[in-house]
Design a protein around this motif. Structure first.
Motif, short mmCIF file in Angstrom:
data_model
loop_
_atom_site.label_atom_id
_atom_site.label_comp_id
_atom_site.label_asym_id
_atom_site.label_seq_id
_atom_site.Cartn_x
_atom_site.Cartn_y
_atom_site.Cartn_z
N ALA A 265 -1.30 -1.80 7.62
CA ALA A 265 -1.32 -0.63 6.73
C ALA A 265 -0.55 -0.91 5.45
O ALA A 265 -0.91 -0.47 4.38
CB ALA A 265 -0.71 0.57 7.46
N MET A 266 0.55 -1.65 5.60
CA MET A 266 1.45 -1.82 4.45
C MET A 266 1.02 -2.95 3.53
O MET A 266 1.12 -2.86 2.33
CB MET A 266 2.86 -2.14 4.95
N GLU B 60 0.00 -2.85 13.46
CA GLU B 60 -0.58 -1.71 12.73
C GLU B 60 0.10 -1.51 11.39
O GLU B 60 -0.52 -1.33 10.35
CB GLU B 60 -0.32 -0.43 13.53
N ILE B 61 1.42 -1.48 11.50
CA ILE B 61 2.23 -1.25 10.29
C ILE B 61 1.97 -2.35 9.27
O ILE B 61 1.79 -2.11 8.08
CB ILE B 61 3.74 -1.20 10.64
N ASN C 54 4.20 10.25 9.72
CA ASN C 54 3.74 11.63 9.56
C ASN C 54 2.40 11.83 10.25
O ASN C 54 2.03 12.95 10.61
CB ASN C 54 3.59 11.97 8.07
N ASN C 55 1.68 10.71 10.44
CA ASN C 55 0.36 10.82 11.06
C ASN C 55 0.42 10.63 12.56
O ASN C 55 -0.39 11.18 13.29
CB ASN C 55 -0.58 9.74 10.48
N PRO D 141 1.61 5.26 0.09
CA PRO D 141 0.94 6.41 0.70
C PRO D 141 0.16 7.21 -0.34
O PRO D 141 0.50 7.18 -1.53
CB PRO D 141 2.10 7.24 1.26
N HIS E 104 3.74 3.63 16.18
CA HIS E 104 2.95 2.59 15.51
C HIS E 104 3.40 1.24 15.99
O HIS E 104 4.59 0.99 16.12
CB HIS E 104 3.14 2.66 13.99
N LEU F 84 4.17 6.67 7.38
CA LEU F 84 3.13 6.43 8.38
C LEU F 84 3.35 7.32 9.59
O LEU F 84 2.40 7.71 10.27
CB LEU F 84 3.13 4.96 8.82
N CYS G 191 7.34 3.86 2.62
CA CYS G 191 5.95 3.71 3.05
C CYS G 191 5.84 3.64 4.55
O CYS G 191 4.95 4.27 5.16
CB CYS G 191 5.35 2.44 2.43
N ILE G 192 6.75 2.90 5.18
CA ILE G 192 6.73 2.77 6.64
C ILE G 192 6.94 4.14 7.28
O ILE G 192 6.19 4.57 8.16
CB ILE G 192 7.83 1.81 7.14
N ASN H 21 0.84 -1.20 0.00
CA ASN H 21 0.00 0.00 0.00
C ASN H 21 0.87 1.24 0.00
O ASN H 21 1.58 1.52 0.97
CB ASN H 21 -0.91 0.00 1.23
#
Lengths: 259, 715
Positions: free
Chosen positions: B568-569, B564-565, B555-556, B495, B560, B553, B549-550, B493
Motif C-alpha cells: 500500500a505504501m 500489505e502495508i 482507519n479501514n 492517503p 494489516h 491504513l 500514511c501507515i 502513496n
C-alpha cells in the motif's frame, strides 16, 4: 670505388641498396657525412630534389591497389595486402613508422591524402622502393629523438577517434611493442601495475611523461624525485614498486629473471 | 712665611682640628685665623708645602684611627668604624672650608686631588684597605647578611651607613670590597639552599620559598645596599633557585605544572609564571609543557570511543576544557598572548585528529538551537554561539561542517523544532563574518524558503478558502532545490484525503509560478493525528509523514500484515521497517501492536491497532526526524560527497591561479591552492595533482616542453 677501403666500399654498397641511389650520389652523401651511414641517409632523404623523383601516376596506381572498394580510403584489407607486398607482418612495428611518416590520423586506415602525401615525402613511388626503404625505417626507431616523436605520435594514432584517452589494453599493447625497440626494465611491472590498480584509460599526459620517466629515471629509482611533478599514476607506480618489494633500497629485484 | 714655618704651621693647624672634632668640641675660636693663614701660604707660593703637609698629617692621623678601630671587638668593630667615619667626614668638611683657597687655585693648577677627595682616598687607603681591616670588614658584612638570611635581626641602619661609606669612597670600592664577594657568597648560599628545598618540597612550596627569598633580597637592597646591587642579586637568586631547577620543577610528579593546571591552582600557577618570566627560556618551558599536556588530553578526548557516543556531551567537554585553560591563562598567566596562541594551536591540532569533529560540533549546535537555549537570556545565547564559533575556527575541514550543518538545519526548520529564530540567524551572521558570503548564502536561502512558504500557504488558504475548510489542515514548505541538502525523493502513496489537497496545492502553486517543477519529499514531512483509542481516550500524535500514511491504513481495518502495508505504501523497505518499529516496539509510544512481539520487524509480522494504548500525555511525539549521529554507511556517503564537491573548487582555484600567473611550477601551484582553500579545507596534494592532470587533458593547461615541472595556462 677502387680507391676506397673495404669498410667504405661496404658502406657505399649498403647505401645504394637501401636508398636505391647511384654510386655517385652514395659517395657524395657518405663523404659529406664523414662516412657515417645514418647521417648520410638523413642528408639524402632531406634533399628536396628527392620529391621530384616520384611519379604521381605510379602513386595513383599504388593507391588504387590498396583502396577499399566502397570508401575512398585504405582500410584493414588494403593494409593487410600492403603488408604482404612489403613482406612484413601486419603487427610489425615498422608499420607504425610508416604511419608516422604518413601522419596517419588513426590506426588501420590511411586516407588518400595521407598515403600519397606520405609516399611523396619519402620519395617512394614503387613497391620495390618501398621494400628497400623498410630497413631504414626500422633504423629510425633506434634514434632517440625520432623514437620520441614516433612514441608520442603513437598515442593519437592508436586511440579511438573522438576519444581523449587511450584504452588500457591498446596502450599496453603499444607499450610492449615500443619498448621492445628501446628496452625499459620496468615495462612489464608497469603493465602489471596498470592492470591490477588502474583499469582505466591512459591520458596523453601520462603517455608522454612515461617515456620521460623511462628515459631519465633509473630502474632502481635511485634518482626518482617525489617532487618531480610526475603524473600521479607514475607516483602510484613507484609506490607499487616499493610496496611490493620490487625495488628495495635503491635496488631493482627482478624476480622475472629468477628461474 | 718661611717654608719650614709652613710645614709646622699646617701640622699645627691640622692636628688640633682633627682632635677637636674627634672629641666633639668645636673649632678653636679663631677659624678665620686658620683661613687667613692658609690663604697667605698659598698666596706666597707655599701651596706645595701646605698640601704635602696636609697629606702627611692626615695620613698619620688616619693610621691612628685605624688602630683604634682594629682593637674593637665583635659588634663594636663596625660601630667604631662607623663612628670614626662620621668624624672624618665632619673634619674633612671643615678642612675643606679652611683650605678653600688652595682648593680653588693651587690644586687645579697643579692637577692635584682636591681636598675632599683626598680625604676620602686617604681614608680608603689607610683605614678601609689597611691589612687588618679590609678582610675583617668584608667578612663582618657578609656574616651579617648571612645571619639575616637565616633569620637573625641585624642593625640595618649601621649596615646602611657602612654601605654608603663604601659608595662614597667610589663605586669601585663598593664593588670590590663588598658587592663582588657578596654576590659570590650569595650564589653559594642559594645553590645549597635550593638543593635542600628541591629535595624536600613539592613544586608549589618550593616556588613560595623562592619567591620569599627573592622578595627578601629586594627588600634588603632597598634598606641598606646600593640600588645598583638589586639587579645583580636578583639575578643570582633567579639563577640558583629557578633557572637551575626549572625542568625538575615543571615536571615534578604530583605537584608540577601539569598537576597545577589540572587542579586549577591559580595562585601557584601565577607564582610560577612570574618567577619563570624572570629567567630566559623560563616561559618557553612552561609553554611547551602546557602545550603537550593539552594536546595529550585533547587527543584522549577525541579518541575516547565511549565518550564519542554522545556527541553533544563530547563537544561540551571540549568547550569546558577550553574554558578551563582560558581561565588559567587569564588569571595566572597574565593573559600572555604566546600562551593563548599555544592553547589555540593545541586545540586545532587535536580537534582535527578526529575526522568526525565537524559533524559533532554541528550536532552540538543543533541540540542547543533545538532546546538547549530555551529560557536563556540573549547575552548568554551570544556567549554560547561565540564559543561554538571558536571551535569552528579550529576545524580544518570547514566544508564538512557546512554539509552537516545544512542537513541538521533542514531538519530543524522542517520539523519546526528551532527554539529561537534569532539565535539561528545570529549564528548564520557569525559564520558569514568568518567565512564569507558563499558559505552562508544557501543557509540563508533555506530561511527565505520557510518564510516564502508561509506566505504561499496564506495565499493558498485565502484562495481556496471554503473549498478545503473541512479537510485536514495542510502546511507545505516549498524548498528551492539548490539550497537544501539533496535528498532522493522516494515514492510514497499518500492517503486519499491528503492526496486531494496536495493536488489542489500543486495546481494553485504552478498557477502562480510557471516553469517550476514540484516533487513531494515525503520522507521529510510531519503530521499531527488525533486518535481515539479503545476506552475513548483521545491523544494527539505527532508523527512523520510515512508514519501518518501507515496509521491512516488502520482507519479501514484493525489489522494489516507487513506485506500489505508494504504494497500500500510503496516506500523503501528499510524506511518502512524503521517506521513500524517506532510505532509498535517502543514503550510508551506503541500505538500499534505487533505479532509476534519480537523486537525486529520481519516480513511475516502482523500489525494491529492498539486499542489498549495509554499514556499520561495528551500529545505524544513519535516522529523520527531528530538529527542524529550518522551511521557508518551514511558517514561514508557524506564524506564521499564532500570529496566530490572539493574537486571543482580545487580546479577553479587552479584555473584562477594559472590565469593570473600564466606560467607556474608544480610546487607553487600546490602552495597557492592550499592557501586559497584554507578557509574551507586542507586540500590533499595528490588530489591537486590529479586535478591538474585533468585540466591538462581538457586542455586548460599544458606542461612546458622542456621543464616538466612547469605548467602553462592555455587561453
Amino acid at each position: 670505388m677502387n680507391k676506397l677501403g673495404r669498410g667504405h666500399r661496404d658502406k657505399v654498397q649498403q647505401f645504394m641498396t637501401i636508398t636505391g641511389a647511384s654510386e655517385k650520389v652514395a659517395l657524395q652523401a657518405l663523404k659529406a657525412s664523414d662516412w657515417h651511414l645514418e647521417g648520410a641517409f638523413d642528408m639524402f632523404y632531406s634533399q628536396p630534389h628527392v620529391k621530384s623523383f616520384t611519379d604521381s601516376r605510379h602513386l595513383e596506381e599504388l593507391y588504387r591497389r590498396y583502396k577499399d572498394p566502397y570508401a575512398d580510403m585504405i582500410l584493414v584489407d588494403g593494409i593487410t595486402l600492403l603488408c604482404n607486398d612489403l613482406q612484413v607482418e601486419p603487427q610489425d612495428i615498422v608499420m607504425l613508422v610508416v604511419s608516422w611518416h604518413m601522419k596517419a590520423a588513426t590506426m588501420c586506415e590511411f586516407s588518400k591524402q595521407e598515403f600519397i602525401g606520405g609516399l611523396q615525402a619519402l620519395g617512394i613511388d614503387s613497391l620495390e622502393k618501398f621494400r628497400e626503404r623498410i630497413p631504414f625505417m626500422r633504423s629510425e626507431l633506434k634514434e632517440e629523438q625520432k623514437f620520441r616523436e614516433i612514441y608520442n605520435f603513437a598515442f593519437g594514432w592508436a586511440k579511438e577517434k573522438g576519444q581523449k584517452s587511450l584504452a588500457l589494453d591498446t596502450a599496453i599493447g603499444m607499450w610492449q611493442l615500443l619498448f621492445a625497440e628501446r628496452p625499459w626494465q620496468l615495462v612489464d611491472h608497469w603493465c602489471q601495475f596498470l592492470q591490477a590498480r588502474h583499469n582505466k584509460a591512459i591520458s596523453r599526459d601520462t603517455w608522454s611523461q612515461l617515456l620521460e620517466f623511462a628515459r631519465t629515471v633509473d630502474p632502481a629509482l635511485s634518482n626518482y624525485d617525489a617532487e618531480g611533478a610526475w603524473p600521479y599514476l607514475i607516483d602510484e607506480f613507484v609506490e607499487y614498486l616499493t610496496e611490493n618489494g620490487i625495488v628495495q633500497k635503491g635496488q631493482l629485484n627482478d624476480w622475472s629473471q629468477r628461474r | 712665611m718661611a717654608p719650614m714655618d709652613c710645614l709646622a704651621y699646617s701640622k699645627a693647624l691640622l692636628k688640633p682640628l682633627a682632635f677637636s672634632f674627634a672629641s666633639g668640641s668645636s673649632l678653636p675660636t679663631c677659624d678665620t685665623w686658620y683661613f687667613r693663614n692658609a690663604y697667605n701660604m698659598v698666596l706666597h707660593k707655599f701651596g706645595e708645602k701646605l698640601y704635602s703637609g696636609l697629606v702627611s698629617t692626615m695620613t698619620l692621623h688616619l693610621k691612628e684611627i685605624s688602630k683604634s678601630i682594629e682593637v674593637a671587638q665583635g659588634a663594636s668593630f663596625l660601630e667604631e668604624l662607623n663612628r670614626k667615619w662620621a668624624d672624618h667626614n665632619k673634619a674633612l668638611q671643615m678642612i675643606r672650608d679652611i683650605l678653600m683657597y688652595m682648593d680653588r687655585t693651587f690644586i687645579p693648577s697643579t692637577h692635584k686631588t682636591p681636598v675632599h677627595d683626598l680625604g676620602l682616598n686617604l681614608w680608603r687607603d689607610n683605614v678601609i684597605h689597611s691589612s687588618k681591616i679590609q678582610a675583617r670588614l668584608r667578612g663582618t658584612l657578609l656574616e651579617l647578611v648571612r645571619g639575616e638570611r637565616t633569620g637573625e635581626i641585624i642593625n640595618r641602619g649601621l649596615m646602611r651607613n657602612i654601605m654608603k661609606m663604601l659608595m662614597d669612597l667610589g663605586s669601585l670600592v663598593y664593588q670590590e670590597d663588598f658587592e663582588k664577594p657578596f654576590i659570590e657568597v650569595s650564589a653559594d648560599f642559594y645553590r645549597v639552599e635550593s638543593q635542600q628545598f628541591i629535595e624536600c618540597c613539592d613544586c608549589g612550596d618550593y616556588l613560595k620559598k623562592a619567591e620569599k627569598r627573592l622578595n627578601e633580597e629586594i627588600e634588603r637592597v632597598s634598606h641598606y645596599l646600593d640600588a645598583t646591587s638589586e639587579a645583580k642579586i636578583t639575578k643570582v637568586v633567579e639563577k640558583e633557585m629557578i633557572e637551575n631547577h626549572m625542568s625538575r620543577l615543571v615536571h615534578m610528579e604530583n605537584s608540577g605544572l601539569v598537576n597545577m593546571i589540572m587542579d586549577d591552582k591559580y595562585d601557584d600557577l601565577g607564582r610560577m609564571y612570574s618567577l619563570f618570566h624572570r629567567v630566559s627560556n623560563g616561559l618557553s618551558i612552561l609553554r611547551d609543557v602546557m602545550t603537550s599536556h593539552i594536546r595529550e588530553i585533547g587527543k584522549q578526548l577525541v579518541t575516547d570511543t565511549e565518550r564519542l557516543k554522545d556527541p553533544v556531551g563530547f563537544v561540551q567537554q571540549l568547550l569546558d576544557e577550553r574554558d578551563k585553560h582560558d581561565k588559567i591563562i587569564s588569571f595566572a598567566f597574565n593573559n600572555d598572548k604566546t600562551f593563548q596562541n599555544a592553547l589555540n594551536s593545541s586545540f586545532e591540532y587535536f580537534i582535527n585528529l578526529n575526522p568526525r569533529s565537524p559533524e559533532y560540533i554541528s550536532l552540538f549546535v543543533d541540540d542547543k538551537l533545538r532546546k538547549g537555549l530555551k529560557g536563556v537570556s540573549e547575552e548568554d545565547v551570544e556567549i554560547v554561539l561565540d564559543k561554538v564559533m571558536m571551535l569552528f575556527r579550529y576545524l580544518q575541514e570547514k566544508d564538512v561542517f557546512e554539509k552537516y550543518y545544512k542537513q541538521h538545519l533542514a531538519k530543524r526548520l522542517l520539523s519546526g523544532k528551532t527554539a529561537s529564530d534569532d539565535a539561528e540567524r545570529s549564528l548564520i551572521v557569525k559564520l558569514k563574518t568568518e567565512c564569507g558570503y558563499q558559505f552562508t548564502s544557501k543557509l540563508e536561502g533555506m530561511f527565505t524558503d520557510m518564510k516564502t512558504s508561509q506566505d504561499t500557504m496564506q495565499g493558498f488558504y485565502a484562495a481556496m478558502g471554503p473549498e478545503i475548510a473541512d479537510g485536514p489542515m495542510l502546511t507545505i514548505q516549498v524548498l528551492t532545490t539548490g539550497s537544501w541538502p539533496t535528498q532522493l525523493s522516494a515514492p510514497c502513496n499518500l492517503p486519499s484525503e491528503i492526496l486531494g489537497l496536495c493536488d489542489k496545492f500543486r495546481t494553485y502553486y504552478l498557477g502562480t509560478h510557471t516553469g517550476r517543477r514540484l516533487s513531494w519529499q515525503t520522507n521529510m514531512g510531519t503530521a499531527d493525528l488525533k486518535a481515539t483509542f479503545g476506552k475513548g481516550q483521545k491523544h494527539e500524535l505527532n508523527v512523520s509523514t510515512y508514519q501518518m500514511c501507515i496509521l491512516m491504513l488502520f482507519n479501514n481495518a484493525d489489522m494489516h500484515g507487513y506485506r500489505e502495508i508494504e504494497q500500500a505504501m510503496e516506500i523503501p523497505a528499510s524506511d518502512l521497517k524503521r517506521c513500524l518499529q517506532s510505532l509498535a516496539c517502543v514503550k510508551g509510544k506503541n500505538v500499534l501492536r505487533k505479532e509476534p512481539m519480537s523486537k525486529d520487524i520481519s516480513e511475516d509480522d502482523s500489525f494491529f491497532f492498539n486499542d489498549k494504548f495509554t499514556s499520561k500525555l495528551y500529545k505524544i511525539k513519535i516522529g523520527t526526524v531528530v538529527a542524529q549521529k550518522e551511521s557508518e554507511p551514511e558517514k561514508q556517503e557524506t564524506r564521499h560527497r564532500v570529496e566530490e564537491d572539493r574537486k571543482p573548487q580545487i580546479e577553479a582555484a587552479i584555473v584562477r591561479i594559472m590565469k593570473s600567473r600564466r606560467v607556474l611550477d608544480h610546487n607553487n601551484i600546490v602552495a597557492e591552492v592550499t592557501k586559497q582553500m584554507q578557509s574551507r579545507f586542507l586540500p590533499n596534494p595528490v588530489v591537486i595533482k590529479k586535478r591538474i592532470e585533468s585540466l591538462i587533458e581538457r586542455e586548460f593547461l599544458e606542461r612546458d616542453k622542456v621543464d616538466r615541472k612547469l605548467y602553462r595556462y592555455l587561453a
